[in-house]
Write a protein that holds these residues in place. Structure first.
Motif, PDB file in Angstrom:
ATOM      1  N   GLY A  15       0.778  -1.237   0.000  1.00 57.43           N
ATOM      2  CA  GLY A  15       0.000   0.000   0.000  1.00 57.43           C
ATOM      3  C   GLY A  15       0.808   1.284   0.000  1.00 57.43           C
ATOM      4  O   GLY A  15       0.246   2.376  -0.032  1.00 57.43           O
TER       5      GLY A  15
ATOM      6  N   ALA B 192      -5.527   4.190  -2.632  1.00 50.84           N
ATOM      7  CA  ALA B 192      -5.767   4.266  -1.193  1.00 50.84           C
ATOM      8  C   ALA B 192      -5.238   3.021  -0.512  1.00 50.84           C
ATOM      9  O   ALA B 192      -5.234   1.938  -1.109  1.00 50.84           O
ATOM     10  CB  ALA B 192      -7.258   4.418  -0.917  1.00 50.84           C
ATOM     11  N   ALA B 193      -4.808   3.179   0.735  1.00 54.90           N
ATOM     12  CA  ALA B 193      -4.301   2.036   1.481  1.00 54.90           C
ATOM     13  C   ALA B 193      -4.425   2.282   2.978  1.00 54.90           C
ATOM     14  O   ALA B 193      -4.703   3.408   3.417  1.00 54.90           O
ATOM     15  CB  ALA B 193      -2.834   1.780   1.123  1.00 54.90           C
ATOM     16  N   VAL B 194      -4.224   1.216   3.731  1.00 55.86           N
ATOM     17  CA  VAL B 194      -4.191   1.311   5.187  1.00 55.86           C
ATOM     18  C   VAL B 194      -2.757   1.092   5.635  1.00 55.86           C
ATOM     19  O   VAL B 194      -2.234  -0.019   5.547  1.00 55.86           O
ATOM     20  CB  VAL B 194      -5.118   0.264   5.832  1.00 55.86           C
TER      21      VAL B 194
ATOM     22  N   GLY C 222      -8.738   0.085   8.619  1.00 57.35           N
ATOM     23  CA  GLY C 222      -9.066  -0.843   7.541  1.00 57.35           C
ATOM     24  C   GLY C 222     -10.251  -1.726   7.907  1.00 57.35           C
ATOM     25  O   GLY C 222     -11.150  -1.941   7.091  1.00 57.35           O
TER      26      GLY C 222
ATOM     27  N   ASP D  22     -12.307   1.687   5.934  1.00 60.75           N
ATOM     28  CA  ASP D  22     -11.779   2.968   5.426  1.00 60.75           C
ATOM     29  C   ASP D  22     -10.273   2.846   5.152  1.00 60.75           C
ATOM     30  O   ASP D  22      -9.681   1.783   5.364  1.00 60.75           O
ATOM     31  CB  ASP D  22     -12.045   4.078   6.452  1.00 60.75           C
ATOM     32  N   TYR D  23      -9.681   3.920   4.632  1.00 59.36           N
ATOM     33  CA  TYR D  23      -8.245   3.999   4.355  1.00 59.36           C
ATOM     34  C   TYR D  23      -7.651   5.121   5.201  1.00 59.36           C
ATOM     35  O   TYR D  23      -8.368   5.983   5.698  1.00 59.36           O
ATOM     36  CB  TYR D  23      -8.013   4.332   2.878  1.00 59.36           C
TER      37      TYR D  23
ATOM     38  N   VAL E 124      -3.879   8.119   1.225  1.00 58.00           N
ATOM     39  CA  VAL E 124      -4.449   8.151  -0.127  1.00 58.00           C
ATOM     40  C   VAL E 124      -3.717   9.158  -1.019  1.00 58.00           C
ATOM     41  O   VAL E 124      -3.123  10.123  -0.539  1.00 58.00           O
ATOM     42  CB  VAL E 124      -5.961   8.500  -0.102  1.00 58.00           C
TER      43      VAL E 124
END
Lengths: 331, 331, 331, 331
Positions: A220, C194-196, C203, C207-208, C211
Motif C-alpha cells: 500500500g 488508497a491504502a491502510v 481498515g 476505510d483507508y 491516499v
C-alpha cells in the motif's frame, strides 16, 4: 589498482563522464571513440587520452571498462559487444526504449558474466543519498508516502522529443527509478495522467509535457510523481519520504545561496538551470561507485535490471494514460 | 599560456593549494619544497611534480610563480627572495605578525616590481562574491551597516594559539579583510571587547577566545564582527550588508541539505565542520584569480597592502581591548 | 449594521465559531442551542448569550443568521428549516454525506432564496488566500500543476471514522475544495489510490488512512493530492501551484519560529498540532466573509454548490479506488 | 477575579492596550482619560467603557489598575500619584528620560508598596520567550555571545526625534532590555558607535540613526546590538544567543508566509511593517502577565528597576560615543 577507461561517445554527456573519470584518483581515461573525429579529438586534447575506434577499444588490452554515451539506439548492441569483450560497462540510460530488446541484452550480459551499471545519476546525488541513508537508519520509521517533483527548466527541441520515447521514458524514468530507490518495495500498480500545457508542438509530436503519476506497492505504499517540461525558476528536483515516525526531504539546489531583501520582499537566486551543474557531484560519485563495484567485486547498482524496471513503469504509465485505468506491473 | 608553479610548504594548506593548482587547466604544478622531505614527496606523488629545494625553485627557469605555505615567520623573507627572483608570489596570510616587518617586505616587492597576492580566501567564496556583486550592482543602495559572524567549530591547540599572534591577528583578521571588502570605504576607528569564555588555557596563554569588534568609516558606516573559537554546530560564517535600499546576506553552508521532521521538530544537518570543506570552491577560485592576474597583468587583489591593512586593524583591536577606548587607524 | 447570530451546536467547533462571532465587531452572538443543556450553558456563560431551543432560534425576530455545528446527519434538515425561516445560514461541512440529499437541500435553499455558506475554512487562511491572490495577479501565469499535501497529526477514533463517510469525504474533501479553489477550472476526471498504512483498525472499519489522488481538468491542468492520517511533526498543510510563469507555495505554520543548533544540527519546532490553532485566523476570516456577504448582498462563497462539488469528487475517488480506473465527473 | 482597568492616554499605543485589556477574560476596561475628549470617547465607544478624568480614575473604587500611555514627560508624576492611590500600574516605557527622576519615582513606588510594570513588550513576544525558555532549559549551555539586530522600517518625524531622548534612549533601549533579558548577567561595560546615515535632518536634531553597541558582563559575556532607523524590507527584529552547547535564534516575522519563484528567483513577502502588527501577541501577553502578577502577588517583571537599568545603559552609550571609550556601568 587503477581502472582504465574507454569512452564511447564524445558528446555533452560524454564530456561529463570524461571529466569524472579523469578527476578520479582510481581511474584513468585511456581512449575515446566517436563517429565525429573532431569531437573525439577535443576530448582527447582536454583530458590527455587517445582517439581510437570502437573496434580498437573493444580489442584493447589496456582498457578495463567502458562508458557508453552514444545515441540511445546503439546502447544495447554496444553493451552486448563489450560484455562479450569482457569489459565492465557503464551505460547511460536507457539501455533501449523497447523492453524486449532490453531483456535480450540483459540476457547476454548475464550469459557472459558481464558487469553492467546503468546511469541513473540521481541515486548518487549527495542530498538524495542522505535521504536514503536517513531511511536506512530508521529515522522516519516505515516508508509510507513518497512525493517526487521534477521539472525541467525548459522543454528540449521537438526533434529530440520525437526520438526520446516520450516524456515517461525520457524524463519520468529518472523519477520512476528514484521512487523505487526510496519506496523500499516494488510498485505493483501504476496510474498516470498526462497533458500538453507547455508547448503544442510537443502534442503534435505525440507526446505530453505535464504528467502526474501514482505508484503503489503491494503493502500500500504510494509514490506520487509530478513532472513538467517547464520551470521558469530553474531545475526543480525535490523528493520527500513520509514514514511512520517522521518525514525526510531534500531541498532544491542553487549555485549561490545569498538573499536580498527590499520593499518587494526577500529574494534568493533561482535554482541551477542545467542538469550538469545541478548534478556535478552526482556524476563524480556515480563513476566512483562504478569503480568501487569493479574493484571490490560488489553487486552493481543501479543494474541493468533497475534500468528495465524503470522502463516497465514508463511503459505502464503510457498505457494508463491511454486506457484511463490502473495498470499492473510485475518487476 | 600555462602558469608553472612551485609550492613552498607541503603541510595541510599546502595540499589544498597543490590540488587547486593541479585542477586548474591554466596551471601546472612543477615542484614542491618542504623542510620535511617525506611531506614534499607525498605531494609530489599525489600530484606528479618534482621535489626540489627552495633554492632550486628560486633559480628555476621552468617556474613562473610560487605559492608560499610555510610557517608564518618565514613568509616575509621568502616573499622578498622570490620577488627578487622575479616570480609571481601567492602567500598565505599573514605576511608577518609585525606591521613594520610587513611594510619593509612590501617595499621590497614594490622596488622589484613584484606581484604579490595574499591568501584571504574568503573573498573568493562564491556566496560572498555574490554579496559583493549585489552591492556593486546597486541592489542594496549605499552600504550602511555590515554584520559579520564567524565562529570556529573548535579552538586550535594552545601551542598554536601561542604562535598565532592572538585571536585578532589569527582569526578576526579574515573578518577585518571581509569588512574592508564589503564596506567600500576604509575604517578609521576600531573598538574591541574580548574575553575568555571557551577555554581557560587560552587565557593563560595570554589570548582571548570570544571577541566583539566595531569598525567605523569616515562617513559613519559601521561593521560589527562577532567571533568565537567555539561552535558546536559547525563552521559558522555569515555576512550581512545593510544598505539604503535593502539588505543582502550570505547563508551558512552545509555538505548536504536534507531535513528530517518528527515530534522533536524539523532538523537540518550541522554545517561544514572544517574550513577546507567549507571553502573548497574559494580555494580553487583564489588560485584561478591569481593566475588571471598574472596572465592579464591585472591589479592583484587582495594585495600585500590588503594584508597590511587587516593586520593594522588587528593591532588596533588589541590596543582597544587594553586601553578600553576607540583606536584611530589610517589605512 | 450588526448581524445577530444563533449558534446551533455547542461542541468543539461550535466554540470556535462562538469565539469568532463574538470577536467580530460587526456581529453579535444572541443565542446558542444544543441537545446537551450544559454544553449550551457553557457557551452562554463564556460569551454572554442566551440558551434557547432550536425552535426558538428559528422563530426569533432578533436573530439574522445561524451557524450550524450540529452532527452531520442533521445538517441538511436544519439548512432547509432555517432557509424557510429566512435566516442566513453558515453550515459546517458537509451539507450531507449523500450527494442526492445535498442536491435536494440546495433546491430548497434556492427556492426560498436563502443564503448558504459552507465551512471550507481553508479558503480563508491568510497564507492560502495570498497564494490565490498571487495567481489572480498573474504572477505565475496560467495555472498548470497543483500539489496539495495534507497530513493530520494523528488518526481520529475509529468510532468517528465509521460515521465520517470515509477519508475522501471527511479529510480529502478539504483538499478537493482547495484544488478547485486553485485550479481555476473544474476537474473532469479523478483517479485515486488508497491504502491502510497507519492503523489496521481503520481498515477493519472499511476505510483507508493513506491516499493519493489526481484530478485533471478539461484543458489538462492537474492537481495531485497526498493525504495521511499520521504526521509525527504536526499538522502538515502545504499547497503549491505551478504555472507558465512561475510557482507559488504556502509553507507550513508553527506557533513559534525559533531555531536551535548544536552538534545534531539545526532544529525548528514542530508544526501546530491541531487544526484550531493552525486555522485560528481562517475561522475568524471565514465568519467575517459570511457577514460581509450578508451585509453587502454579495455572492456567497464557498456556496452549497461548492460543498456539493467537493462531495462529488470524493464520491468519484471512492469509485476510482474500487474500480481501479479514472472516473469522469461533471461539476 | 477580574482586574478592573483605567486607561490613561487614548493615543495609538493606548488603543493597543485598550484592545488587549478588553480581549483578556480576566480583565475589564472600566474607564479612559485623555486630554483630548474626542480621543477618549473613541476608545469608550469602541470598547464600551466610561470616559473619566485622571482625578476620577485616581479616586475610583471600581478601578484596580491603570495603564499609563500618556506623553513620556508625564509618566513619573502619574506613577507616583497612582502608586499613592494604591492602583497597580502598567507604564509604557520609559519611566522618564532622566535617570535621577526615575530613581526618585521608583523610591515613591517602593515606599508606597506599589506595583509597577514597565512596558518592554518584546519580553512577551512568543518567539523571544521561546528563546529565553530554550536557554533556561539548558539547550545551549552557558550563554556566551548575544547578537541583536533591530531596524525600524523608517525614521520617525524629526519632531518626534527631538523629544525622544535620542536613539539610544528611544529605540536601542528595547535592545538593552532584551540584552539583559538574554545575557543572564548584568553588563558592566558599554561601548557604542553612532552615525547619521539615513537622514541628515536627524543629525541636525542632534541625534543619530545608525548605531552599534557592545555590552560586556563581568564574566566576559558579550552582547552586540546593531540598529538602524531604516529597513526597506520591514520591521527587522532578530536575536541570537550563542552558548557553550549551541545557539538559539528567533527569526523575523511576516504576515503571510508564501513564496513565489520565477526567473528572478524565490521571493517571500517583506516583514511586518509596523511594530503593532509585529508585536500583536506580545501586547496581549504583556497585559496577561501584568494581570497574573497582580492576581498571584508575584514579582512584577519587567519592573521599574528594569526600566532604570535600560536607561542607564542608554546613558552610558551616549557617553561612550562622546568620549570614544568604554563606559563602566553599575546596574
Amino acid at each position: 589498482m587503477t581502472v582504465r577507461f574507454g569512452l564511447l561517445g564524445a558528446g555533452r554527456i560524454g564530456k561529463v563522464h570524461a571529466k569524472a573519470v579523469s578527476a578520479d584518483a582510481k581511474a584513468k581515461l585511456v581512449a575515446v571513440a566517436d563517429a565525429f573525429p573532431a569531437a573525439a579529438q577535443a576530448i582527447a586534447d582536454a583530458f590527455g587520452c587517445d582517439v581510437r575506434t570502437i573496434e580498437a577499444i573493444e580489442a584493447a588490452s589496456d582498457i578495463d571498462a567502458v562508458v557508453i554515451c552514444t545515441p540511445t539506439d546503439t546502447h544495447a548492441d554496444l553493451i552486448e559487444r563489450f560484455a562479450r569483450a569482457g569489459k565492465a560497462i557503464f551505460c547511460e540510460k536507457p539501455v533501449d526504449l523497447d523492453a524486449e530488446r532490453v531483456r535480450a541484452c540483459l540476457d547476454v550480459v548475464e550469459q557472459t558474466g558481464g558487469k553492467l551499471m546503468v546511469g541513473f545519476n540521481r541515486r548518487f546525488d549527495p542530498h538524495f543519498m542522505a535521504v536514503r541513508k536517513a531511511i536506512d537508519e530508521g529515522r522516519i520509521g516505515d516508508v509510507e508516502m513518497v512525493t517526487i517533483i521534477s521539472r525541467d527548466p525548459g522543454a528540449p527541441p521537438v526533434d529530440y522529443i520525437k526520438r526520446s520515447g516520450g516524456i515517461f521514458r525520457d524524463m519520468t524514468i529518472h523519477d520512476f527509478d528514484m521512487a523505487r530507490f526510496l519506496l523500499g518495495e516494488e510498485p505493483v500498480t501504476v496510474t498516470a495522467h498526462a497533458a500538453v500545457l507547455v508547448d503544442p508542438e510537443i502534442g503534435k509530436a505525440g507526446d505530453y509535457d505535464s504528467v502526474s503519476v501514482i505508484l503503489q506497492t503491494a503493502s500500500g505504499r504510494q509514490a506520487v510523481i509530478s513532472n513538467s517540461r517547464r520551470a521558469t525558476y530553474g531545475y526543480d528536483q525535490r523528493i520527500e519520504v513520509h514514514g511512520s515516525k517522521g518525514v525526510v526531504s531534500a531541498e532544491n539546489q542553487r549555485a549561490v545561496s545569498i538573499e536580498i531583501a527590499n520593499g518587494e520582499g526577500y529574494t534568493r537566486p533561482p535554482l541551477h538551470d542545467f542538469f550538469m551543474t545541478r548534478y556535478t557531484e552526482a556524476y563524480a560519485n556515480e563513476i566512483a561507485g562504478f569503480i568501487a563495484a569493479i574493484e571490490e567485486g560488489a553487486t552493481i547498482s543501479p543494474s541493468g535490471k533497475d534500468g528495465l524496471a524503470a522502463l516497465l513503469l514508463a511503459d505502464a504509465a503510457v498505457k494508463s494514460v491511454t486506457e484511463k485505468r490502473q495498470i499492473e506491473v510485475a518487476l
